[in-house]
Design an enzyme around this catalytic site. Structure first.
Site: not given
Lengths: 324, 326
Positions: A58, A127
């Site tokens: 990322e 998450h």
């Protein structure tokens, strides 16, 4: 009009934009196989030059979006889960949100950073965050939080066509939600809130996945004789302040339902704006229904207890109506 | 020293480019000391051969991203002296109209994505620009300049992996100048930086970063690899930061972190002095010819300072949202 699931509406919007804009590329982790279904089938149609799996990296991905956009491409950088945007946060915060300003407008950065956000699926703390307030605070990013299949498609098209960096956050638990979607291509302009219910006694502003429990509460309250106006801001930057102010000036009461943690949430910001701008119209304190400042738990009863729901909204409605 | 068959003109062009950077930065050192500029400046003095050697291989369609020590890259890639000077002075006529300052000089019309205040910030951006170059297929390359300090940012590992995997036309130029801010490189860096390319199968080279011709040739090989589709190269250029991390640092540092003998030994290997000697020894120009160039660069800098000083500051009463969004 046809009924479609939100994820299908997003998939069709991506497909249409890839078709329309040859300079549009999309990359991210597992976008070829598509974990959520939003990028399903695109690599077969557009090839790996334009739709491409990245390594789980990322940090470099978020910056590559800046470089590719600066060099003339329109970029969708698919970050999968919102929490992974933290991993790629440096280039979003330090580069994407600032480069245009720092260079006196020499460039535009047409980037959409997209991911799912929010909880409700026992995905646990890493998450499940609703991190939109972080992005709202940076100043140079647009922040989009659709709550219906129609808005998901219309706002995504607008986000892709916008010349600025946009954070597009789709409620993680709402991908399967069904809703009417027009057959023809349509745009939902960024910065325009939607009034989902008209009412006189109270205004509720609900963000992203919080629109559904808010709708249930509003419809229930109607049977109790309470008339509530429900507003979905749809985009948090730019925020349709005037539509919210107008409603609050009419009803004199405001609840904001936000899945972000309480401190510095979008709810806090909207509450502050309304306290400043609508003070004389207020008949009761502004109330926020948010997530307490804790990590999102895994176990269903614990998670359910943390996230805003219809019951908490109803209780807050009762509380606020007790005022004078 | 690397062998060369360069023409006299080519040699003098490289010399001029290095000297332009040196003269600009000597002026900025003075300006910093005298309080003529508002912010911090990180000077490139001693490293000019790297920017000039690499950028002499590039055209406006090639991309570079640079560092907080970025004036040299900006000038070597064709950025204008007066626009840089006015920017560092915080004036409305600066290349970024005073919004960016020393650490953010950029000129996209010349392929200069810009200096960067985040150590390693340009590495991922360059990788993305390299992806654009590959997809556009116009033969352009993207170059990331960064320091030994940035080599310790995780983003370099990610960038080497993805750019090699995708065979992107990227050149990673690590300028090992001996210091990671205020820490000597060997106190914060394990192994050799250039070796970090090897596990990814990325082409890599070390080069004497004080030898402009050697850098030029090294960059030429990297560019060739990139433009024929053989992917990225990591270059580690060994050079030396003759100045501090930031000007005026002595005023706030509690102790000296540098060895004066080390500084002297590197100043004796100064890239501009070495190149002057080489040009003259080879009979490619007389010392008087070099003095003409030196005076011309001084005049350019003086003109740039005058331009900056006469320029207005940006108007704080204007639209402060201007440039935030398109």
């Amino acid at each position: 009009m046809a009924k479609k699931r939100m994820i299908q509406a997003i998939n069709e919007a991506l497909d249409g934009e890839m078709q329309r804009d040859k300079k549009l590329i999309l990359f991210g982790e597992d976008v070829e196989i598509s974990l959520f279904g939003d990028t399903k089938g695109l690599v077969d149609k557009y090839g790996t030059d334009r739709i491409r799996n990245t390594p789980i990296s990322e940090t470099v991905m978020s910056g590559m979006a800046v470089g590719a956009a600066a060099a003339g491409f329109n970029v969708v950088c698919h970050m999968m889960f919102g929490n992974f945007m933290y991993t790629g946060f440096d280039s979003i915060a330090n580069q994407a949100s600032k480069l245009r300003y720092m260079t006196a407008g020499q460039i535009s950065l047409p980037i959409v950073y997209m991911s799912v956000f929010g909880g409700g699926r026992s995905a646990a703390a890493q998450h499940s965050d609703a991190m939109h307030p972080l992005f709202m605070n940076l100043g140079g990013l647009k922040v989009v939080t659709p709550s219906s299949p129609m808005d998901a498609a219309g706002l995504l098209r607008a986000s892709i066509r916008d010349p600025n960096p946009v954070i597009y956050l789709q409620a993680a638990g709402r991908g399967g939600e069904l809703g009417e979607v027009p057959d023809e291509e349509f745009i939902v302009e960024l910065g325009k809130a939607a009034v989902l219910r008209n009412g006189e006694d109270l205004t509720i502003v609900a963000i992203g996945a919080m629109v559904r429990p808010a709708l249930r509460s509003v419809d229930f309250q109607k049977t109790e004789g309470v008339s509530i106006e429900l507003i979905d801001p749809r985009t948090l930057v730019p925020l349709d302040k005037e539509m919210i102010f107008k409603s609050v000036r009419k009803t004199g009461r405001l609840i904001i339902v936000d899945e972000a943690r309480d401190t510095c949430s979008a709810a806090s910001h909207i509450a502050a704006l309304c306290a400043e701008e609508c003070f004389s119209a207020l008949k009761a304190p502004i109330k926020r229904v948010t997530v307490n400042d804790i990590a999102i738990p895994y176990s269903p009863p614990l998670e359910k207890n943390v996230l805003p729901n219809e019951e908490r909204i109803n209780n807050t409605v009762s509380e606020i109506l007790k005022f004078a | 020293m690397a062998d060369t068959n360069f023409s006299n003109d080519q040699m003098l062009k490289l010399y001029e480019s290095m000297l332009r950077i040196r003269k600009v930065e000597e002026q900025l050192a003075k300006d910093s000391k005298e309080g003529n500029i508002p912010g911090a400046v990180h000077l490139y003095i001693g490293q000019e051969a790297v920017a000039v050697g690499v950028c002499s291989q590039l055209s406006d369609k090639d991309w570079i991203a640079s560092t907080h020590r970025g004036h040299g890259h900006f000038l070597a890639k064709g950025g204008e002296t007066r626009l840089l000077m006015a920017e560092v002075y915080g004036r409305d006529t600066g290349i970024c109209r005073g919004r960016g300052g020393s650490m953010h000089v950029a000129d996209f019309s010349k392929g200069i994505i810009g200096a960067n205040g985040i150590v390693g910030g340009g590495i991922s951006i360059t990788t993305g620009a390299g992806l654009a170059s590959k997809l556009t297929n116009d033969g352009s390359v993207a170059v990331a300049f960064f320091g030994d300090g940035a080599a310790n940012q995780g983003v370099l590992a990610e960038a080497l992996n993805i750019s090699t995997l995708w065979q992107l036309p990227v050149i990673f130029v690590c300028e090992n100048n001996g210091f990671s801010e205020f820490s000597p490189t060997n106190t914060v860096t394990a192994g050799n930086i250039v070796d970090r390319a090897k596990p990814y199968g990325t082409a890599c080279e070390t080069v004497d970063g004080n030898d402009v011709i050697a850098v030029w040739q090294c960059a030429e090989r990297a560019k060739l690899r990139a433009s024929r589709g053989d992917g990225p190269t990591l270059i580690e250029a060994h050079t030396y930061r003759q100045r501090g991390h930031v000007e005026a640092e002595a005023s706030f540092l509690s102790k000296n972190y540098r060895d004066s003998q080390e500084i002297e030994s590197w100043v004796s290997k100064d890239p501009i002095t070495l190149f002057e000697k080489r040009i003259v020894d080879a009979g490619q120009a007389k010392i008087e010819d070099l003095q003409v160039i030196s005076r011309a660069m001084e005049a350019e800098v003086n003109e740039a300072v005058e331009f900056a000083e006469k320029s207005p500051y940006p108007d704080p009463g204007g639209n402060e949202q201007q440039y935030m969004f398109t």
